[in-house]
Design an enzyme around this catalytic site. Structure first.
Site, mmCIF file in Angstrom:
data_model
loop_
_atom_site.group_PDB
_atom_site.id
_atom_site.type_symbol
_atom_site.label_atom_id
_atom_site.label_comp_id
_atom_site.label_asym_id
_atom_site.label_seq_id
_atom_site.Cartn_x
_atom_site.Cartn_y
_atom_site.Cartn_z
ATOM 1 N N ILE A 195 0.826 -1.204 0.000
ATOM 2 C CA ILE A 195 0.000 0.000 0.000
ATOM 3 C C ILE A 195 0.861 1.255 0.000
ATOM 4 O O ILE A 195 0.509 2.277 -0.574
ATOM 5 C CB ILE A 195 -0.947 -0.007 1.215
ATOM 6 N N GLY A 196 2.002 1.199 0.654
ATOM 7 C CA GLY A 196 2.872 2.359 0.706
ATOM 8 C C GLY A 196 4.290 1.966 1.046
ATOM 9 O O GLY A 196 4.521 0.932 1.679
ATOM 10 N N SER A 197 5.243 2.768 0.622
ATOM 11 C CA SER A 197 6.634 2.494 0.942
ATOM 12 C C SER A 197 7.403 3.801 1.007
ATOM 13 O O SER A 197 6.997 4.805 0.439
ATOM 14 C CB SER A 197 7.262 1.560 -0.096
ATOM 15 N N GLY A 198 8.508 3.773 1.696
ATOM 16 C CA GLY A 198 9.342 4.956 1.830
ATOM 17 C C GLY A 198 10.604 4.617 2.590
ATOM 18 O O GLY A 198 10.925 3.438 2.789
ATOM 19 N N PHE B 108 11.152 4.849 5.632
ATOM 20 C CA PHE B 108 10.841 4.217 6.913
ATOM 21 C C PHE B 108 10.670 2.717 6.776
ATOM 22 O O PHE B 108 10.864 1.964 7.719
ATOM 23 C CB PHE B 108 9.543 4.797 7.486
ATOM 24 N N GLY B 109 10.282 2.250 5.618
ATOM 25 C CA GLY B 109 9.932 0.851 5.438
ATOM 26 C C GLY B 109 8.765 0.724 4.476
ATOM 27 O O GLY B 109 8.790 1.299 3.394
ATOM 28 N N LYS C 278 2.258 -2.028 9.105
ATOM 29 C CA LYS C 278 3.402 -1.142 8.906
ATOM 30 C C LYS C 278 4.680 -1.811 9.393
ATOM 31 O O LYS C 278 4.760 -2.277 10.524
ATOM 32 C CB LYS C 278 3.188 0.182 9.640
ATOM 33 N N ASP D 193 3.786 17.820 11.275
ATOM 34 C CA ASP D 193 3.972 17.470 9.860
ATOM 35 C C ASP D 193 2.616 17.353 9.179
ATOM 36 O O ASP D 193 2.277 16.323 8.583
ATOM 37 C CB ASP D 193 4.758 16.167 9.726
#
Length: 477
Positions: A55-58, A60-61, A78, A167
């Protein structure tokens, strides 16, 4: 461990006990899972996690799609690399715990370690507000104000728990808990990795003013005081919301796309642009930006460092915008999202479909829900059409939203994965030999950059001068 080509064998074998990191105890006879494979694995004997549904990545992991083994609930899982220096995951989980029960705050169901990752499992939420914005690179007034109201409410609740977000950006607000009715319109707040308390635990007083703080946050939406190195407080979260709403309505912010040779030079240019921000000269769609929204921005800039924002005053500005722009248009029970209207135009206009509009919107749909197990586009359009036809009654039985329609395969098979597709099910769910997944039919494209997107703009800014405000709405006489 590879998936066996024999589904019957998979569904009746116990877990392989040689892999201690993913070892599972035996389940009851009526709930069995396929053998753990490279495509999916089990966490805490309760959650199935899918490696090919990212679903998401960056940096951070990553966030992977998961579900409970009884197929009744979906999750976002997560993962953060265990070797990350200055990890904030423990602090973030503490904040989620303190916010538990608040409206628009996701629940945390499990936390722990898995191999080389720190993991926590939370509600599966929908795409970020920024992804909806990017469909047309602009949002209409109704959608923008609806989002603004909820963002302010989420931040007010966060502030009552003595935290500031630090943020605030569109990527950190997600629309609804994901379900295949696509009918949850609540905005959720996430990602408290940079959040801090603003009340000293010992003195019970507001932290002292500091004008030598490092920049924290996303430059595109950060407050002027933040760019000036002034310690953040509640006012800065709200100023960021004001910039976000202008961004939604105008289609961009004047300091986007600034070019510079160095990061420090770029920060300086962004600072100057923010300090000199003028709607009349810098916003191409200035007519779409209500004066009340500019009053909101001015108000946030005028707040003192330790002053409690008047959240009711801010909400009153949103109410005034509604009043001045036909209140009936803002009736959410009758309002279809603007992107849903665009999607439905494909179904109602055959000419558009013949002109490749169908492919265009199907591509948008897949990108919007990349990483989610979504229905085929035609099935999605049917869902939207039914929603439009029964707008006022679709949410009567909200308890049913907790079930997963596409996984309701029947009482005779309680595996997470069905060996065969049931003919009487509109949404079928099956695990294939290569680990891919189909659910009426479920889809997952390859773009991995979703929920937690990074904003590469960097900037620095000047302090604002005190701007007068009138909390009694005298401004509008």
């Amino acid at each position: 461990m590879e998936v066996s080509n024999n589904f019957e064998e998979n569904n009746h074998n116990r877990y392989n006990n040689t892999n201690t990191s993913e070892q599972e105890t035996s389940l009851s006879d009526d709930i069995k899972l396929p053998i753990v494979s490279k495509k999916f694995f089990i966490i805490d004997n309760k959650f199935a996690c899918f490696k090919n549904f990212c679903i998401g990545s960056g940096s951070f992991g990553k966030v992977l799609y998961g579900m409970s083994i009884d197929r009744k609930q979906e999750f976002g899982i997560k993962f953060e690399k265990s070797n990350i220096k200055n990890s904030v995951i423990a602090d973030e989980l503490k904040i989620y715990s303190d916010l538990k029960g608040g409206e628009g705050v996701p629940n945390i169901y499990w936390k722990g370690d898995h191999k080389n990752y720190k993991v926590f499992i939370m509600d599966l939420l929908g795409p970020s507000l920024d992804k909806f914005y990017k469909i047309n690179n602009k949002l209409n007034l109704q959608t923008t104000i609806f989002f603004g109201e909820q963002m302010v409410k989420r931040l007010e609740y966060l502030h009552t728990k003595n935290y500031i977000h630090r943020d605030v950006k569109p990527n950190n607000f997600l629309l609804g808990k994901y379900n295949r009715k696509f009918d949850d319109d609540k905005v959720y707040i996430i990602d408290f990795g940079l959040s801090k308390e603003y009340i000293d635990k010992k003195t019970k007083m507001h932290y002292e003013f500091n004008d030598n703080s490092k920049f924290v946050g996303t430059p595109r939406y950060a407050s002027i005081n933040t760019h000036m190195g002034i310690r953040q407080s509640r006012r800065d979260d709200l100023e960021s919301v004001a910039y976000i709403l202008i961004y939604f309505l105008n289609g961009e912010l004047p300091w986007q796309g600034i070019r510079a040779k160095t990061k420090s030079e770029k920060k300086e240019k962004i600072k100057i642009s923010k300090v000199n921000f003028d709607v009349e000269s810098q916003c191409q769609n200035k007519k779409d930006i209500p004066k009340e929204l500019l009053a909101f921005l001015d108000y946030t800039k005028s707040l003192e460092f330790d002053e409690r924002p008047d959240y009711n005053y801010v909400q009153s500005l949103f109410e005034r915008i509604k009043k001045n722009n036909n209140p009936e248009k803002f009736n959410k029970s009758k309002l279809m999202w603007e992107w849903d209207t665009d999607f439905l135009s494909v179904k109602t206009n055959e000419d558009k479909k013949s002109l490749a509009s169908y492919s265009h919107y199907e591509n948008i749909y897949r990108k919007l829900y990349d990483g989610y197990p979504i229905p085929e586009f035609d099935d999605f359009l049917d869902i939207l059409e039914k929603m439009e036809n029964s707008r006022n009654i679709i949410s009567i039985d909200s308890n049913k939203n907790n079930l997963i329609p596409c996984m309701n395969i029947g009482n005779t098979n309680k595996f997470i994965f069905s060996e065969t597709n049931k003919e009487n099910s509109n949404m079928r769910f099956a695990l294939f030999n290569d680990g891919s997944i189909e659910a009426g039919k479920l889809n997952n494209s390859n773009n991995k950059n979703l929920i937690y997107e990074n904003d590469n703009d960097n900037g620095d800014c000047n302090n604002n001068e005190g701007i007068e405000r009138d909390r009694n709405n005298q401004y509008y006489k």
